[in-house]
Structures are given as structure tokens and as C-alpha cells.
Design a protein around this motif. Structure first.
Motif, PDB file in Angstrom:
ATOM      1  N   ALA A 194       0.835  -1.204   0.000  1.00  0.00           N
ATOM      2  CA  ALA A 194       0.000   0.000   0.000  1.00  0.00           C
ATOM      3  C   ALA A 194       0.868   1.252   0.000  1.00  0.00           C
ATOM      4  CB  ALA A 194      -0.930  -0.004   1.212  1.00  0.00           C
ATOM      5  N   TYR A 195       1.979   1.219   0.722  1.00  0.00           N
ATOM      6  CA  TYR A 195       2.917   2.340   0.717  1.00  0.00           C
ATOM      7  C   TYR A 195       3.498   2.547  -0.684  1.00  0.00           C
ATOM      8  CZ  TYR A 195       3.389   3.842   5.593  1.00  0.00           C
ATOM      9  OH  TYR A 195       3.174   4.416   6.817  1.00  0.00           O
ATOM     10  N   VAL A 196       3.851   1.444  -1.329  1.00  0.00           N
ATOM     11  CA  VAL A 196       4.385   1.550  -2.691  1.00  0.00           C
ATOM     12  C   VAL A 196       3.342   2.163  -3.627  1.00  0.00           C
ATOM     13  CG1 VAL A 196       5.264   0.246  -4.666  1.00  0.00           C
ATOM     14  CG2 VAL A 196       5.951  -0.393  -2.349  1.00  0.00           C
ATOM     15  N   ALA A 197       2.089   1.728  -3.472  1.00  0.00           N
ATOM     16  CA  ALA A 197       1.011   2.290  -4.296  1.00  0.00           C
ATOM     17  C   ALA A 197       0.844   3.781  -4.033  1.00  0.00           C
ATOM     18  CB  ALA A 197      -0.294   1.549  -4.017  1.00  0.00           C
ATOM     19  N   CYS A 198       1.013   4.199  -2.775  1.00  0.00           N
ATOM     20  CA  CYS A 198       0.911   5.621  -2.440  1.00  0.00           C
ATOM     21  C   CYS A 198       1.995   6.433  -3.135  1.00  0.00           C
ATOM     22  CB  CYS A 198       1.000   5.813  -0.929  1.00  0.00           C
ATOM     23  SG  CYS A 198      -0.472   5.274  -0.039  1.00  0.00           S
ATOM     24  N   VAL A 199       3.195   5.874  -3.218  1.00  0.00           N
ATOM     25  CA  VAL A 199       4.281   6.567  -3.922  1.00  0.00           C
ATOM     26  C   VAL A 199       3.917   6.764  -5.386  1.00  0.00           C
ATOM     27  CG1 VAL A 199       6.674   6.378  -4.688  1.00  0.00           C
ATOM     28  CG2 VAL A 199       6.073   5.770  -2.349  1.00  0.00           C
ATOM     29  N   THR A 228      -7.211  17.326  -4.747  1.00  0.00           N
ATOM     30  CA  THR A 228      -7.461  17.335  -3.303  1.00  0.00           C
ATOM     31  C   THR A 228      -7.972  15.984  -2.819  1.00  0.00           C
ATOM     32  OG1 THR A 228      -8.002  19.689  -3.397  1.00  0.00           O
ATOM     33  CG2 THR A 228      -8.696  18.491  -1.444  1.00  0.00           C
ATOM     34  N   VAL A 229      -8.940  15.412  -3.522  1.00  0.00           N
ATOM     35  CA  VAL A 229      -9.505  14.125  -3.113  1.00  0.00           C
ATOM     36  C   VAL A 229      -8.449  13.031  -3.156  1.00  0.00           C
ATOM     37  CG1 VAL A 229     -11.162  12.325  -3.729  1.00  0.00           C
ATOM     38  CG2 VAL A 229     -11.860  14.727  -3.766  1.00  0.00           C
ATOM     39  N   LEU A 230      -7.653  12.993  -4.215  1.00  0.00           N
ATOM     40  CA  LEU A 230      -6.608  11.966  -4.322  1.00  0.00           C
ATOM     41  C   LEU A 230      -5.556  12.144  -3.231  1.00  0.00           C
ATOM     42  CD1 LEU A 230      -5.434   9.572  -5.855  1.00  0.00           C
ATOM     43  CD2 LEU A 230      -4.272  11.204  -7.372  1.00  0.00           C
ATOM     44  N   ALA A 231      -5.163  13.396  -2.966  1.00  0.00           N
ATOM     45  CA  ALA A 231      -4.130  13.655  -1.961  1.00  0.00           C
ATOM     46  C   ALA A 231      -4.613  13.366  -0.545  1.00  0.00           C
ATOM     47  CB  ALA A 231      -3.660  15.099  -2.063  1.00  0.00           C
ATOM     48  N   LEU A 232      -5.929  13.384  -0.320  1.00  0.00           N
ATOM     49  CA  LEU A 232      -6.471  13.022   0.983  1.00  0.00           C
ATOM     50  C   LEU A 232      -6.710  11.527   1.102  1.00  0.00           C
ATOM     51  CD1 LEU A 232      -9.124  15.845   1.598  1.00  0.00           C
ATOM     52  CD2 LEU A 232      -6.936  15.559   2.758  1.00  0.00           C
ATOM     53  N   ALA A 233      -7.073  10.885   0.001  1.00  0.00           N
ATOM     54  CA  ALA A 233      -7.487   9.481   0.050  1.00  0.00           C
ATOM     55  C   ALA A 233      -6.315   8.534   0.303  1.00  0.00           C
ATOM     56  CB  ALA A 233      -8.198   9.098  -1.248  1.00  0.00           C
ATOM     57  N   PHE A 234      -5.194   8.725  -0.416  1.00  0.00           N
ATOM     58  CA  PHE A 234      -4.142   7.719  -0.287  1.00  0.00           C
ATOM     59  C   PHE A 234      -3.449   7.737   1.083  1.00  0.00           C
ATOM     60  CE2 PHE A 234      -1.304  11.089  -2.050  1.00  0.00           C
ATOM     61  CZ  PHE A 234      -0.206  10.952  -1.221  1.00  0.00           C
ATOM     62  N   PRO A 235      -3.243   8.889   1.737  1.00  0.00           N
ATOM     63  CA  PRO A 235      -2.687   8.809   3.094  1.00  0.00           C
ATOM     64  C   PRO A 235      -3.654   8.184   4.093  1.00  0.00           C
ATOM     65  CG  PRO A 235      -2.384  11.000   2.177  1.00  0.00           C
ATOM     66  CD  PRO A 235      -3.362  10.298   1.307  1.00  0.00           C
ATOM     67  N   ALA A 236      -4.953   8.431   3.911  1.00  0.00           N
ATOM     68  CA  ALA A 236      -5.950   7.885   4.849  1.00  0.00           C
ATOM     69  C   ALA A 236      -5.920   6.363   4.838  1.00  0.00           C
ATOM     70  CB  ALA A 236      -7.342   8.396   4.486  1.00  0.00           C
ATOM     71  N   LEU A 237      -5.936   5.768   3.668  1.00  0.00           N
ATOM     72  CA  LEU A 237      -5.938   4.307   3.558  1.00  0.00           C
ATOM     73  C   LEU A 237      -4.636   3.711   4.088  1.00  0.00           C
ATOM     74  CD1 LEU A 237      -7.570   3.924   0.025  1.00  0.00           C
ATOM     75  CD2 LEU A 237      -8.651   3.658   2.262  1.00  0.00           C
ATOM     76  N   ALA A 238      -3.518   4.354   3.770  1.00  0.00           N
ATOM     77  CA  ALA A 238      -2.230   3.828   4.215  1.00  0.00           C
ATOM     78  C   ALA A 238      -2.053   3.971   5.724  1.00  0.00           C
ATOM     79  CB  ALA A 238      -1.091   4.541   3.480  1.00  0.00           C
ATOM     80  N   VAL A 239      -2.517   5.078   6.295  1.00  0.00           N
ATOM     81  CA  VAL A 239      -2.427   5.268   7.748  1.00  0.00           C
ATOM     82  C   VAL A 239      -3.229   4.196   8.476  1.00  0.00           C
ATOM     83  CG1 VAL A 239      -3.177   6.746   9.647  1.00  0.00           C
ATOM     84  CG2 VAL A 239      -1.894   7.727   7.752  1.00  0.00           C
ATOM     85  N   LEU A 240      -4.454   3.946   8.036  1.00  0.00           N
ATOM     86  CA  LEU A 240      -5.284   2.932   8.682  1.00  0.00           C
ATOM     87  C   LEU A 240      -4.681   1.539   8.514  1.00  0.00           C
ATOM     88  CD1 LEU A 240      -8.873   4.180   7.759  1.00  0.00           C
ATOM     89  CD2 LEU A 240      -7.679   4.378   9.942  1.00  0.00           C
ATOM     90  N   ALA A 241      -4.132   1.252   7.348  1.00  0.00           N
ATOM     91  CA  ALA A 241      -3.495  -0.052   7.138  1.00  0.00           C
ATOM     92  C   ALA A 241      -2.291  -0.226   8.061  1.00  0.00           C
ATOM     93  CB  ALA A 241      -3.068  -0.194   5.677  1.00  0.00           C
ATOM     94  N   GLN A 242      -1.542   0.848   8.271  1.00  0.00           N
ATOM     95  CA  GLN A 242      -0.359   0.759   9.124  1.00  0.00           C
ATOM     96  C   GLN A 242      -0.722   0.523  10.581  1.00  0.00           C
ATOM     97  OE1 GLN A 242       2.819  -0.177   9.311  1.00  0.00           O
ATOM     98  NE2 GLN A 242       3.494   1.478   7.939  1.00  0.00           N
ATOM     99  N   VAL A 243      -1.713   1.238  11.098  1.00  0.00           N
ATOM    100  CA  VAL A 243      -2.052   1.079  12.505  1.00  0.00           C
ATOM    101  C   VAL A 243      -2.757  -0.250  12.767  1.00  0.00           C
ATOM    102  CG1 VAL A 243      -2.155   3.557  12.953  1.00  0.00           C
ATOM    103  CG2 VAL A 243      -4.221   2.361  12.232  1.00  0.00           C
ATOM    104  N   VAL A 244      -3.453  -0.777  11.759  1.00  0.00           N
ATOM    105  CA  VAL A 244      -4.105  -2.080  11.922  1.00  0.00           C
ATOM    106  C   VAL A 244      -3.081  -3.192  12.093  1.00  0.00           C
ATOM    107  CG1 VAL A 244      -5.381  -3.834  10.620  1.00  0.00           C
ATOM    108  CG2 VAL A 244      -6.306  -1.544  10.833  1.00  0.00           C
ATOM    109  N   THR A 245      -1.932  -3.065  11.443  1.00  0.00           N
ATOM    110  CA  THR A 245      -0.937  -4.137  11.452  1.00  0.00           C
ATOM    111  C   THR A 245       0.153  -3.961  12.508  1.00  0.00           C
ATOM    112  OG1 THR A 245       0.304  -2.947   9.717  1.00  0.00           O
ATOM    113  CG2 THR A 245      -1.258  -4.605   8.997  1.00  0.00           C
TER     114      THR A 245
END
Length: 263
Positions: A194-199, A228-245
Motif C-alpha cells: 500500500a505504501y508503494v502504491a501511495c508513492v 485534493t480528493v486523491l491527496a487526501l485518500a491515499f494517506p488515509a488508507l495507508a495510515v489505517l493499514a499501518q495502525v491495523v498491522t
């Protein structure tokens, strides 16, 4: 917009060299940590999780340093602001990844019944909250500045304003539900992807935003909304994925003792 952001309260172009250097230093520290991990020994599962987490963070920070370097050479303020919107998300994800990797390192050698691990996990949750808050704050400042020369949709401003509080609730819910983290805690590799996809998304988004100077004199509402939507969406998904794991050793100990109590 003015090429040197003279009319704005804060210039993304002036701050970009400092952010680029900061991201580069963090990337160097992460690389040093990877080298140390490769030369050491210990719990293989947790060491592997730490290596994967540090590896994805290194990638994010390295390209973030590059992106801020590109912004430092910009002369069109609206374009620089849009690229900064993407770069700030990557910087936050890189910092969060560093603390997540530290959590796995501490967990691998924790001999205090999970006390040290618990402290670093809580610290990482705080970092996730800070990252989410500032990504939303950056988006709000971005829209406020572009409103000087363009028509910014009202719903977009509302989305940016609500974003911080939605992420606050989401991160706290994950932290308050440890069994959820235990169930999905093996998806560390998926989070790294997911981090790679964010890059990829950030670099392509920032590259797509680098149109001609005339396009950014009065950017369209669709252009502003898409970035704006894209720049908000990808950090949100990656942050949640990181804290879940994040590691949850304390819960694992409790689950191992429950069968003994029933017998």
C-alpha cells in the motif's frame, strides 16, 4: 497566481528545500536501520516485519525528498502548492512507517511482558493522529489559497474540514479494538505494498498537476477537486493499514492463557 506566492501567508516553494533535506535525512536513518537488521539475529517473524516496514518507509521518504526538490525549483505557486499537497502526505506516511518499524523491533526483544511494546504502539497511534490532522490541515490551507483566484466547490471545503475528525475517530476505533489488530496483524506485507502504491499515486498525481503556467493562473474546480480528493485518500488508507498491522503481543498472551483457564 503569483509565481513567487507573494500574496500568500505561507510559501510552499520557500519551505520545500528544508522539507527535502528532512525527508532525505529520515531516509538515510531508515537505510542505516535496515543494514543493522540484516546483520543481526533475533525473532525472525518480527525482524522480517520490521524490515518490510522500514523498506517501504525508505521508498516513501526517498521519493518524497525528490518531490520536495522538484517543488523547490517551481516558479508557479498554484502548481507548487498542489505538488506540496502530495508530498506532505508522503512525508507523514514515512514518519509513521519509521515508528511502526520501531514497534516491531521493540516487540522482537521485549522482555517486559509487552510493556515496552505497548508504549511504542501507543506512540505510533499518536503519530498516526498527528499525520492525519496535518494532512487535512494542509488541504484546508491549499483550498483557502487557491480560493483567491479560482472557484473552489463548497463540498470540497467540507470534505477537507471533516477529514481530520473522521480519521481521528477511525484511528481511535482501531486502537480501542485490539482483537481487530490481532486478526489482521499478519498483513504487514500488504501494508508495505500500500505504501508503494501511495508513492506511485503521489508521483503520478504531482506529475499530472504540472501543467502549463497558464493552466494554473485560474485552475478549474475539477482540477482542484481531483487533486485534493486523491491527496487526501491515499494517506488515509495507508495510515489505517499501518495502525491495523501494529504488533499486539499483550493480546496474544491473553489468548494463550484463556484455554488454560477453561480447562
Amino acid at each position: 497566481m503569483d509565481g513567487e506566492c507573494a500574496e500568500l501567508e505561507w510559501s510552499p516553494i520557500v519551505s520545500a528545500p528544508v522539507h527535502s533535506a528532512f525527508a532525505g535525512v529520515l531516509a538515510g536513518l531508515v537505510f542505516a536501520g535496515i543494514v543493522v537488521l540484516l546483520s543481526g539475529a533475533g525473532d525472525q517473524v518480527r525482524r522480517t516485519n520490521a524490515l518490510v516496514t522500514f523498506g517501504s518507509s525508505f521508498l516513501v521518504l526517498a521519493f518524497d525528498a525528490f518531490l520536495f526538490g522538484v517543488i523547490a525549483g517551481e516558479r508557479v505557486c498554484g502548481r507548487a502548492w498542489t505538488e506540496t499537497l502530495y508530498a506532505s502526505g508522503l512525508l507523514g506516511l514515512g514518519a509513521l512507517g519509521i515508528f511502526a518499524g520501531i514497534c516491531w523491533l521493540i516487540d522482537a526483544g521485549d522482555t517486559t511482558s509487552g510493556r515496552m511494546t505497548r508504549f511504542y504502539v501507543v506512540t505510533t497511534y499518536v503519530i498516526a493522529l498527528i499525520v492525519s490532522y496535518h494532512v487535512g490541515a494542509t488541504a484546508i490551507e491549499y483550498l483557502d489559497d487557491l480560493r483567491r483566484t479560482s472557484s473552489v466547490p463548497g463540498w470540497l471545503v467540507a470534505v477537507a474540514a471533516v477529514y481530520r475528525w473522521v480519521m481521528l475517530v477511525a484511528v481511535l476505533l482501531v486502537g480501542a479494538w485490539p482483537r481487530f489488530r490481532r486478526r489482521w496483524g499478519t498483513l504487514v506485507t500488504s501494508t508495505a505494498y500500500a505504501y508503494v502504491a501511495c508513492v506511485v499515486l503521489a508521483l503520478y498525481g504531482a506529475g499530472g498537476a504540472s501543467g502549463s503556467a497558464q493552466d494554473w493562473t485560474h485552475p478549474s474546480a475539477a482540477l482542484i477537486a481531483g487533486n485534493t480528493v486523491l491527496a487526501l485518500a491515499f494517506p488515509a488508507l495507508a495510515v489505517l493499514a499501518q495502525v491495523v498491522t501494529l504488533p499486539s503481543r499483550v493480546l496474544a498472551v491473553v489468548e494463550e492463557k484463556e484455554p488454560e483457564r477453561r480447562t
